[in-house]
Design an enzyme around this catalytic site. Structure first.
Site, PDB file in Angstrom:
ATOM      1  CG  ASP A  47      35.357  45.793  10.526  1.00  0.00           C
ATOM      2  OD1 ASP A  47      34.989  46.658   9.716  1.00  0.00           O
ATOM      3  OD2 ASP A  47      36.452  45.205  10.445  1.00  0.00           O
ATOM      4  CD  GLU A  94      37.234  48.556  12.274  1.00  0.00           C
ATOM      5  OE1 GLU A  94      38.169  48.184  11.556  1.00  0.00           O
ATOM      6  OE2 GLU A  94      37.044  48.093  13.429  1.00  0.00           O
ATOM      7  CD  GLU A 144      40.414  48.134   8.248  1.00  0.00           C
ATOM      8  OE1 GLU A 144      41.044  47.301   7.588  1.00  0.00           O
ATOM      9  OE2 GLU A 144      39.528  47.840   9.061  1.00  0.00           O
ATOM     10  CG  HIS A 164      43.512  48.087  11.479  1.00  0.00           C
ATOM     11  ND1 HIS A 164      44.192  47.432  10.481  1.00  0.00           N
ATOM     12  CD2 HIS A 164      42.270  47.554  11.496  1.00  0.00           C
ATOM     13  CE1 HIS A 164      43.396  46.536   9.915  1.00  0.00           C
ATOM     14  NE2 HIS A 164      42.227  46.593  10.512  1.00  0.00           N
TER      15      HIS A 164
END
Length: 433
Positions: A256, A283, A309, A359
């Protein structure tokens, strides 16, 4: 065509209706559960924080100073546009309590880590007056009514859709309790009894990160998530390589970056990730507005690209899918309009061959439970966040009955509605007035 009741059947039916406890039970089934009116009496936001503390709300919010730079070498040392607000070690949320005229209670939650009183004001001043007196069974028509209240004034994301999400969850919770059925069943059923989960890992060095990953796999997880360029000292790809090596053959590492890279930088970093055998996804490599950038990045990488997200409605996801900018999406139920909107987003994703992963970076057990229901219901779900959420202060200790999870798996709740019933006494210890 009218169907007549046979005499014996008619006598039996009358005897049941005349039969005391059986009569009460039948009336409860026919009129209290699933057939009588379900008029909304009140809509109440409840702000919670752990640890609660006594500081003013603005004290908890912190960000890097204006002009903060990424701190890299050469061209990498540029203005930092990606670092989000942080909250001085606290977890906050805005819950929504909807009560009907008959006293039935439904609970929902808004994603509100930064300024939860804003969501409370949106609900009190804008959304609650629209809902009061309405039939709570009209879940999706009410969603459209709420969304349309400001749609032509330019509101489609942020506090607005997060506040709608909290109400939407509470309405689905009410409907499930009204019908005495779990949420997944009134959505149309479930494909699985549990949803795979992943866990975050931490460590200041490649070695400590690798050890954290090995520990999670020993506990039962098959995927772990770590940050890359999410703060000072985290830009080293050697950190990812160490974790990849530590879990190779037994698990995957999810990476991420929280919007840290420009496209040309992401292509270079992505080439290094492509060389690793077990990176499950990358991500938020780019800023969320860069849909065209995600299209080009995905086309240039073998590593799956995960986005979503930060997005708040089906129209944003429609544009992402049209650009073929993601392999996996991870919408946040309590940000992107709740169950109603995220279900539509999940179906759109499936139509485009895109996988779905709820998420859940912060929030309560209710947030977690609603995500499990939707994850189990959608055919393209692969995994969800929140692998250790129930162990945290806003987890099972807030509930009357604990939810079930084991490392690497979230078990679908079986109770009516969302199945996460708050202990209001426990909740009061974290409520901020």
């Amino acid at each position: 065509m009218r169907t007549e009741i046979e005499p014996q059947g008619r006598r039996s039916f009358v005897s049941v209706l005349a039969g005391g406890a059986a009569h009460v039970a039948l009336r409860g089934r026919l009129f209290a559960t699933g057939n009588g009116p379900l008029t909304i009496r009140s809509v109440e936001p409840v702000v919670v924080r752990t640890p609660r503390g006594e500081k003013p709300p603005e004290w908890y919010l912190e960000m890097p100073p204006v002009g903060h730079e990424t701190g890299g070498t050469g061209l990498w040392n540029r203005l930092d546009h990606a670092s989000p607000s942080r909250f001085r070690g606290v977890t906050q949320a805005t819950l929504v309590k909807i009560v009907t005229e008959g006293g039935l209670i439904g609970w929902g939650e808004c994603h509100a880590p930064a300024a939860p009183r804003v969501h409370a004001m949106v609900i009190n001043d804008l959304l609650a007056p629209i809902l009061e007196g309405q039939d709570a069974r009209q879940v999706e028509p009410l969603w459209e009514r709420l969304y349309s209240s400001q749609r032509m004034r330019g509101y489609a994301t942020g506090f607005y859709t997060e506040a709608i999400a909290g109400i939407d969850l509470a309405l689905w919770d009410l409907l499930g309790k009204y019908l005495d059925q779990p949420l997944y069943r009134i959505l149309g059923g479930k494909y699985r009894d549990s949803v795979p989960t992943y866990s975050g890992i931490g460590g200041s060095t490649p070695e400590t990160l690798a050890e954290s990953a090995r520990q999670r796999l020993e506990e039962g997880f098959t995927a772990v998530k770590m940050g890359l360029s999410k703060g000072p000292g985290t830009a080293s790809l050697e950190r990812v390589e160490a974790v990849s090596e530590a879990v190779e053959g037994t698990g995957q590492v999810l990476v991420d970056s929280l919007g840290a890279y420009k496209l040309h930088e992401a292509r270079a970093v992505g080439a290094r990730l492509d060389a690793l055998p077990n990176v499950g996804w990358w991500e938020d490599a780019l800023l969320p507005e860069d849909v065209r950038g995600y299209q080009e990045l995905r086309a240039s990488l073998k590593t799956p690209v995960c986005v979503g997200e930060t997005l708040s409605n089906r129209y944003q996801f429609r544009d992402l899918f049209a650009a073929r900018g993601a392999d996996i999406i991870n919408p946040d139920l309590c940000r992107a309009g709740g169950i109603s909107e995220c279900r539509r987003i999940g179906i759109l994703a499936d139509l485009h061959g895109v996988l779905f992963s709820p998420h859940i970076s912060t929030g309560t057990a209710l947030y977690w439970a609603a995500s499990v229901h939707l994850g189990a219901h959608l055919p393209n779900t692969v995994i969800m966040e929140g692998g250790t959420l129930l162990e945290r202060p806003f987890g099972n200790q807030l509930l009357r009955e604990p939810l079930e999870a084991r490392p690497g798996h979230a078990v679908v709740p079986k109770g009516p509605g969302i199945g996460a019933e708050f202990d209001e006494g426990a909740l009061a210890r974290y409520t901020v007035h």
